[in-house]
Scaffold this motif. Structure first.
Motif, PDB file in Angstrom:
ATOM      1  N   SER A  35       3.612  22.707  17.133  1.00 26.74           N
ATOM      2  CA  SER A  35       4.976  22.984  16.674  1.00 26.74           C
ATOM      3  C   SER A  35       5.584  24.202  17.356  1.00 26.74           C
ATOM      4  O   SER A  35       4.890  25.186  17.645  1.00 26.74           O
ATOM      5  CB  SER A  35       4.986  23.219  15.167  1.00 26.74           C
ATOM      6  N   ARG A  36       6.890  24.102  17.612  1.00 24.43           N
ATOM      7  CA  ARG A  36       7.702  25.260  17.984  1.00 24.43           C
ATOM      8  C   ARG A  36       8.479  25.641  16.730  1.00 24.43           C
ATOM      9  O   ARG A  36       9.401  24.932  16.325  1.00 24.43           O
ATOM     10  CB  ARG A  36       8.646  24.916  19.126  1.00 24.43           C
ATOM     11  N   VAL A  37       8.095  26.748  16.116  1.00 21.59           N
ATOM     12  CA  VAL A  37       8.565  27.093  14.779  1.00 21.59           C
ATOM     13  C   VAL A  37       9.634  28.175  14.836  1.00 21.59           C
ATOM     14  O   VAL A  37       9.426  29.230  15.467  1.00 21.59           O
ATOM     15  CB  VAL A  37       7.392  27.573  13.891  1.00 21.59           C
ATOM     16  N   LEU A  38      10.752  27.926  14.191  1.00 18.13           N
ATOM     17  CA  LEU A  38      11.767  28.952  13.979  1.00 18.13           C
ATOM     18  C   LEU A  38      11.465  29.669  12.677  1.00 18.13           C
ATOM     19  O   LEU A  38      11.451  29.048  11.602  1.00 18.13           O
ATOM     20  CB  LEU A  38      13.160  28.316  13.913  1.00 18.13           C
ATOM     21  N   ASP A  39      11.193  30.972  12.751  1.00 19.08           N
ATOM     22  CA  ASP A  39      11.049  31.810  11.558  1.00 19.08           C
ATOM     23  C   ASP A  39      12.399  32.502  11.362  1.00 19.08           C
ATOM     24  O   ASP A  39      12.709  33.484  12.026  1.00 19.08           O
ATOM     25  CB  ASP A  39       9.928  32.823  11.758  1.00 19.08           C
ATOM     26  N   LEU A  40      13.197  31.958  10.458  1.00 20.46           N
ATOM     27  CA  LEU A  40      14.580  32.389  10.294  1.00 20.46           C
ATOM     28  C   LEU A  40      14.660  33.483   9.233  1.00 20.46           C
ATOM     29  O   LEU A  40      14.348  33.257   8.076  1.00 20.46           O
ATOM     30  CB  LEU A  40      15.449  31.194   9.891  1.00 20.46           C
ATOM     31  N   GLY A  41      15.091  34.680   9.662  1.00 16.91           N
ATOM     32  CA  GLY A  41      15.049  35.845   8.782  1.00 16.91           C
ATOM     33  C   GLY A  41      13.633  36.385   8.739  1.00 16.91           C
ATOM     34  O   GLY A  41      13.045  36.591   7.685  1.00 16.91           O
ATOM     35  N   CYS A  42      13.097  36.645   9.924  1.00 12.60           N
ATOM     36  CA  CYS A  42      11.660  36.918  10.071  1.00 12.60           C
ATOM     37  C   CYS A  42      11.236  38.286   9.569  1.00 12.60           C
ATOM     38  O   CYS A  42      10.042  38.534   9.374  1.00 12.60           O
ATOM     39  CB  CYS A  42      11.254  36.768  11.528  1.00 12.60           C
ATOM     40  N   GLY A  43      12.193  39.226   9.374  1.00 20.81           N
ATOM     41  CA  GLY A  43      11.798  40.573   9.001  1.00 20.81           C
ATOM     42  C   GLY A  43      10.859  41.164  10.038  1.00 20.81           C
ATOM     43  O   GLY A  43      11.021  40.933  11.244  1.00 20.81           O
ATOM     44  N   PRO A  44       9.844  41.898   9.620  1.00 22.89           N
ATOM     45  CA  PRO A  44       8.912  42.507  10.587  1.00 22.89           C
ATOM     46  C   PRO A  44       7.755  41.600  10.969  1.00 22.89           C
ATOM     47  O   PRO A  44       6.689  42.066  11.337  1.00 22.89           O
ATOM     48  CB  PRO A  44       8.424  43.744   9.827  1.00 22.89           C
ATOM     49  N   GLY A  45       7.956  40.291  10.846  1.00 25.30           N
ATOM     50  CA  GLY A  45       6.927  39.356  11.291  1.00 25.30           C
ATOM     51  C   GLY A  45       5.898  38.992  10.253  1.00 25.30           C
ATOM     52  O   GLY A  45       4.781  38.592  10.597  1.00 25.30           O
ATOM     53  N   THR A  46       6.245  39.068   8.984  1.00 26.56           N
ATOM     54  CA  THR A  46       5.296  38.801   7.907  1.00 26.56           C
ATOM     55  C   THR A  46       4.699  37.400   8.008  1.00 26.56           C
ATOM     56  O   THR A  46       3.516  37.202   7.721  1.00 26.56           O
ATOM     57  CB  THR A  46       5.981  38.981   6.540  1.00 26.56           C
ATOM     58  N   ILE A  47       5.515  36.435   8.411  1.00 25.40           N
ATOM     59  CA  ILE A  47       5.021  35.075   8.655  1.00 25.40           C
ATOM     60  C   ILE A  47       4.703  34.879  10.132  1.00 25.40           C
ATOM     61  O   ILE A  47       3.657  34.340  10.490  1.00 25.40           O
ATOM     62  CB  ILE A  47       6.059  34.024   8.215  1.00 25.40           C
ATOM     63  N   ALA A  48       5.610  35.306  10.995  1.00 22.46           N
ATOM     64  CA  ALA A  48       5.504  34.994  12.425  1.00 22.46           C
ATOM     65  C   ALA A  48       4.185  35.443  13.021  1.00 22.46           C
ATOM     66  O   ALA A  48       3.550  34.695  13.796  1.00 22.46           O
ATOM     67  CB  ALA A  48       6.666  35.649  13.181  1.00 22.46           C
ATOM     68  N   ILE A  49       3.740  36.644  12.709  1.00 27.26           N
ATOM     69  CA  ILE A  49       2.549  37.192  13.370  1.00 27.26           C
ATOM     70  C   ILE A  49       1.274  36.434  12.990  1.00 27.26           C
ATOM     71  O   ILE A  49       0.506  36.036  13.869  1.00 27.26           O
ATOM     72  CB  ILE A  49       2.437  38.702  13.102  1.00 27.26           C
ATOM     73  N   PRO A  50       0.995  36.207  11.690  1.00 23.96           N
ATOM     74  CA  PRO A  50      -0.219  35.430  11.395  1.00 23.96           C
ATOM     75  C   PRO A  50      -0.100  33.948  11.722  1.00 23.96           C
ATOM     76  O   PRO A  50      -1.115  33.278  11.937  1.00 23.96           O
ATOM     77  CB  PRO A  50      -0.410  35.643   9.884  1.00 23.96           C
ATOM     78  N   LEU A  51       1.130  33.411  11.772  1.00 26.39           N
ATOM     79  CA  LEU A  51       1.304  31.991  12.053  1.00 26.39           C
ATOM     80  C   LEU A  51       1.176  31.684  13.540  1.00 26.39           C
ATOM     81  O   LEU A  51       0.666  30.610  13.923  1.00 26.39           O
ATOM     82  CB  LEU A  51       2.678  31.534  11.551  1.00 26.39           C
ATOM     83  N   ALA A  52       1.630  32.586  14.402  1.00 28.95           N
ATOM     84  CA  ALA A  52       1.727  32.313  15.832  1.00 28.95           C
ATOM     85  C   ALA A  52       0.424  31.825  16.465  1.00 28.95           C
ATOM     86  O   ALA A  52       0.450  30.874  17.269  1.00 28.95           O
ATOM     87  CB  ALA A  52       2.245  33.552  16.565  1.00 28.95           C
ATOM     88  N   PRO A  53      -0.742  32.412  16.184  1.00 30.17           N
ATOM     89  CA  PRO A  53      -1.968  31.913  16.824  1.00 30.17           C
ATOM     90  C   PRO A  53      -2.337  30.486  16.416  1.00 30.17           C
ATOM     91  O   PRO A  53      -3.198  29.873  17.053  1.00 30.17           O
ATOM     92  CB  PRO A  53      -3.039  32.909  16.339  1.00 30.17           C
ATOM     93  N   ARG A  54      -1.696  29.967  15.394  1.00 28.54           N
ATOM     94  CA  ARG A  54      -2.042  28.650  14.867  1.00 28.54           C
ATOM     95  C   ARG A  54      -1.052  27.559  15.275  1.00 28.54           C
ATOM     96  O   ARG A  54      -1.238  26.399  14.897  1.00 28.54           O
ATOM     97  CB  ARG A  54      -2.124  28.723  13.339  1.00 28.54           C
ATOM     98  N   VAL A  55       0.032  27.918  15.986  1.00 27.40           N
ATOM     99  CA  VAL A  55       1.028  26.946  16.430  1.00 27.40           C
ATOM    100  C   VAL A  55       1.318  27.181  17.916  1.00 27.40           C
ATOM    101  O   VAL A  55       0.800  28.121  18.520  1.00 27.40           O
ATOM    102  CB  VAL A  55       2.332  27.048  15.603  1.00 27.40           C
ATOM    103  N   LYS A  56       2.167  26.324  18.494  1.00 29.39           N
ATOM    104  CA  LYS A  56       2.462  26.449  19.918  1.00 29.39           C
ATOM    105  C   LYS A  56       3.285  27.691  20.223  1.00 29.39           C
ATOM    106  O   LYS A  56       2.999  28.429  21.182  1.00 29.39           O
ATOM    107  CB  LYS A  56       3.193  25.205  20.411  1.00 29.39           C
TER     108      LYS A  56
END
Length: 260
Positions: A35-56
């Motif tokens: 998946s290419r995931v849009l983290d909309l309203g990402c703040g300081p990466g609370t979701i983006a950082i731990p999610l990134a190694p698990r998606v494209k």
């Protein structure tokens, strides 16, 4: 948003509870490794950082430069995150994405309009995922959901901070996100709830308070040191042990389109 959360990014990153490994792993499995995931309203990466190694790839978008800068700093060696300034009103200007996730951001948006636009932008099989407090249990920032909150509310009132600002800002209507999704093109819902226990100390609760829009450092200005001291003293007066327990329930709510 820059004004609302001015100076809050470091406190947000350090003191806002994350979502927990189990919730992130379930989210990643549901969205898919390609998946290419849009983290909309990402703040300081609370979701983006731990999610990134698990998606494209993750497209981390936020209107506040401070939040994006904090996210870049925290990401370290995680390289498949693109940090972009933007918001829900400029979705068509973003690079392509096939999944969307939102954490503590959806309530700031015109939710119905965003879902209609995402229906036009997402490919077949696309999904919208929300991750946050479950419907049954409160998170620390919900009114009086936790034992320390009456103390915080009293101190905020003494400093004339409007605690209701965040709950009534922008397009918040009082409808639960689940109900908004059910009435949208993404009406097929799947929910999983993950629970864990947190222990807070005084520093944690003071830092948590400074992460909120209505009591951010920018809003407090030169009253910040006095506010921190007053809140610390009030919390310890209420609970001299200086430790608070919390049962935290996090819901991963994934919404997909019905078959057409």
């Amino acid at each position: 948003m820059e004004d609302l959360f001015g100076g809050a990014a470091p406190y947000y990153a350090r003191y806002r509870p994350g979502y927990g490994q189990a919730a992130i792993e379930h989210l990643a499995e549901t969205l898919g490794a390609d998946s290419r995931v849009l983290d909309l309203g990402c703040g300081p990466g609370t979701i983006a950082i731990p999610l990134a190694p698990r998606v494209k790839a993750v497209l981390a978008v936020d209107p506040a430069q401070e939040m994006l800068a904090e996210g870049r700093r925290r990401a370290g060696s995680v390289t498949n995150i693109a940090w972009l300034r933007g918001d829900s009103t400029a979705l068509r200007a973003l690079p392509p994405f096939d999944r969307v996730v939102m954490g503590r951001s959806f309530h700031w948006m015109d939710r119905r309009a965003v879902l209609i636009e995402l229906d036009e932008l997402l490919p077949a099989g696309g999904a919208v995922a929300l991750i946050g407090p479950s419907r049954q249990q409160g998170e620390p920032w919900q009114p009086d959901a936790q034992p320390w909150q009456p103390v915080e509310r009293r101190v905020c009132e003494e400093f004339r901070l409007d605690i209701h600002t965040a709950a009534t800002s922008f397009h918040a209507t009082g409808e639960h996100h689940r109900d908004v999704l059910a009435a949208s093109p993404f009406s097929i819902l799947d929910s999983r709830v993950f629970t864990r226990r947190l222990t807070w100390d005084v520093d944690g609760l003071v830092g948590l308070q400074l992460s909120y829009s209505y009591s951010s450092p920018a809003r407090l200005g030169d009253r910040l040191p006095a506010f921190m001291q007053a809140l610390r003293q009030a919390l310890l007066a209420d609970n001299p042990a200086g430790r608070w327990e919390q049962e935290l329930a996090t819901e991963v709510l994934v919404a997909r389109r019905s078959e057409r």
